[in-house]
Design a protein around this motif. Structure first.
Motif, PDB file in Angstrom:
ATOM      1  N   ALA A 129       0.847  -1.113  -0.148  1.00  0.00           N
ATOM      2  CA  ALA A 129      -0.144   0.028  -0.556  1.00  0.00           C
ATOM      3  C   ALA A 129       0.909   0.845   0.337  1.00  0.00           C
ATOM      4  O   ALA A 129       0.463   1.657  -0.425  1.00  0.00           O
ATOM      5  CB  ALA A 129      -0.684  -0.459   1.462  1.00  0.00           C
ATOM      6  N   PHE A 130       2.023   1.810   0.879  1.00  0.00           N
ATOM      7  CA  PHE A 130       2.340   2.553   0.648  1.00  0.00           C
ATOM      8  C   PHE A 130       3.785   2.538  -0.696  1.00  0.00           C
ATOM      9  O   PHE A 130       3.422   3.841  -0.875  1.00  0.00           O
ATOM     10  CB  PHE A 130       4.132   1.989   1.984  1.00  0.00           C
ATOM     11  N   TRP A 131       4.143   1.660  -1.382  1.00  0.00           N
ATOM     12  CA  TRP A 131       4.600   2.062  -2.087  1.00  0.00           C
ATOM     13  C   TRP A 131       3.806   2.404  -3.323  1.00  0.00           C
ATOM     14  O   TRP A 131       4.245   3.308  -4.294  1.00  0.00           O
ATOM     15  CB  TRP A 131       6.192   0.932  -2.778  1.00  0.00           C
ATOM     16  N   PRO A 153       4.553   6.652  -7.813  1.00  0.00           N
ATOM     17  CA  PRO A 153       3.515   7.357  -8.366  1.00  0.00           C
ATOM     18  C   PRO A 153       4.671   9.028  -8.252  1.00  0.00           C
ATOM     19  O   PRO A 153       4.372   9.641  -9.236  1.00  0.00           O
ATOM     20  CB  PRO A 153       2.620   7.266  -8.362  1.00  0.00           C
ATOM     21  N   ARG A 154       4.962   9.147  -7.042  1.00  0.00           N
ATOM     22  CA  ARG A 154       5.484  10.391  -7.060  1.00  0.00           C
ATOM     23  C   ARG A 154       6.763  11.125  -7.743  1.00  0.00           C
ATOM     24  O   ARG A 154       7.671  12.141  -7.715  1.00  0.00           O
ATOM     25  CB  ARG A 154       5.601  10.296  -5.332  1.00  0.00           C
ATOM     26  N   ARG A 208       5.160   3.886 -11.994  1.00  0.00           N
ATOM     27  CA  ARG A 208       3.609   2.924 -11.506  1.00  0.00           C
ATOM     28  C   ARG A 208       4.538   1.127 -10.354  1.00  0.00           C
ATOM     29  O   ARG A 208       5.704   0.758 -10.719  1.00  0.00           O
ATOM     30  CB  ARG A 208       3.444   2.079 -12.650  1.00  0.00           C
ATOM     31  N   TYR A 209       3.558   1.822  -9.414  1.00  0.00           N
ATOM     32  CA  TYR A 209       4.215  -0.108  -8.649  1.00  0.00           C
ATOM     33  C   TYR A 209       3.564  -0.876  -9.249  1.00  0.00           C
ATOM     34  O   TYR A 209       2.321  -0.984  -9.426  1.00  0.00           O
ATOM     35  CB  TYR A 209       4.311   1.041  -6.823  1.00  0.00           C
ATOM     36  N   GLY A 269      12.493   9.424   5.385  1.00  0.00           N
ATOM     37  CA  GLY A 269      10.973   8.951   4.929  1.00  0.00           C
ATOM     38  C   GLY A 269      11.193   8.627   3.507  1.00  0.00           C
ATOM     39  O   GLY A 269      10.738   8.952   2.738  1.00  0.00           O
ATOM     40  N   ASN A 270      12.739   9.454   3.104  1.00  0.00           N
ATOM     41  CA  ASN A 270      12.625  10.164   1.073  1.00  0.00           C
ATOM     42  C   ASN A 270      13.331   9.115   0.765  1.00  0.00           C
ATOM     43  O   ASN A 270      14.566   8.733   0.952  1.00  0.00           O
ATOM     44  CB  ASN A 270      13.118  11.086   1.965  1.00  0.00           C
TER      45      ASN A 270
END
Ligand code: ZN
Length: 306
Positions: free
Chosen positions: A104-106, A111-112, A116-117, A292-293
């Motif tokens: 869910a996180f990735w 997309p940021r 695409r995951y 978190g980056n």
């Protein structure tokens, strides 16, 4: 860390596999050199020999074309895993909940970065099972197979982690393992995995940099994990405690190449490292966790990863 009791688990993200491993995979405490060496080779690892090399052949599948890697999809295999409450009391359900949270996180995060995951299944097996990268067993430890885009985890590995490698255990220690393997999937999506194959060994090698980056990506997930939500909008995880972080760092350190070499060989040879030192593994998990980056996980551009 603990899951919120009412978060809903999605068992379609995992498959089951294997049953031929005998009674409970009793690798623990065996003290057999060969088994330990296998674990060194693959703990948390990708199998460098199995990475796509452009030849189109894979010894792991033998070219038969009839092996169906990736386990079965028995819909009732994980019927006991429905909610976060189940994840808080059962190792297998905890892996499923973590897979749900990590994906869910990735799925939101990549997309940021204009990527695409693509979801990747985890095969939860006992004993041994087939993967496109060769046989998965509780003797090789968890790994990501880039050929079939699946993570393979035997839940009995978590006992090995505490009993044989001396990790403190705890939920985040287990969740870190899952997040690390999905870190390899992210690297696969980003086209970074082949750096391990080009330069597999040594304290500053491409292989070690790939592994440390996966640790960092696990830390990035941990940073965001307490805000990541399920399909119903329920947050997966409760806030992290210092104990949680200490557990993850303990797990990361316990599988540092120097720790394992000291334990199994009585000496440390950095030129043969494949995953990085205990301190480097802690450092890169912490780097990802603090910021978190994703961009802070560039283990390839630093001169010294230690
Ligand atoms: Zn790895």
């Amino acid at each position: 860390m603990s899951f919120n009791d009412n978060v809903q688990l999605d068992t379609s993200q995992v498959g089951s596999g294997g049953s031929g491993g005998g009674p409970g995979g009793m690798v623990v405490g065996g003290g057999i050199g060969g088994i330990i060496l296998l674990i060194i080779a693959l703990v948390f690892g990708i199998n460098p020999g199995s990475l796509p090399g452009g030849t189109g052949t894979d010894p792991g599948t033998g070219g038969t074309g009839q092996v169906e890697p990736g386990g079965s999809t028995d819909p009732n295999a994980f019927a006991q895993c429905k909610s976060g409450a189940d994840a808080n009391r059962d190792d297998t359900c905890r892996v499923i909940a973590t897979v749900n949270s990590v994906q869910a996180f990735w799925g939101d995060e990549l997309p940021r970065y204009q990527r695409r995951y693509t979801p990747a299944k985890t095969i939860l097996y006992s004993g041994s099972t087939r993967s496109a990268c060769g046989t998965a067993s509780n003797q090789v430890g968890p790994f990501y197979c880039p050929l079939d885009k699946k993570v393979y985890i035997d839940a009995s590995f978590f006992q090995i982690l505490t009993q044989q490698f001396g990790s403190s255990g705890g939920p985040l220690a287990q969740e870190y393992v899952v997040a690390h393997e999905y870190g390899h999937h992210i690297q696969d999506i980003l086209g970074l995995l082949d750096r391990a194959q080009q330069d597999p060994q040594g304290a500053q090698s491409g292989g070690v940099r790939v592994e440390l980056q996966a640790d960092c990506l696990g830390g990035v997930w941990a940073h965001h994990a307490t805000q990541t939500k399920d399909a119903q909008g329920t947050t997966f995880l409760k806030p992290l405690s210092q104990k949680d972080i200490d557990d993850a760092l303990s797990a990361a350190a316990s599988v540092g190449d120097d720790r394992i070499q000291q334990k199994t060989q009585g000496q440390v040879n950095p030129e043969s490292w494949t995953h990085g030192s205990a301190s480097a593994r802690q450092k890169w998990f912490t780097t990802g966790y603090r910021s978190g980056n994703l961009n802070d996980c560039d283990t390839f551009s630093v001169a010294n990863v230690e």
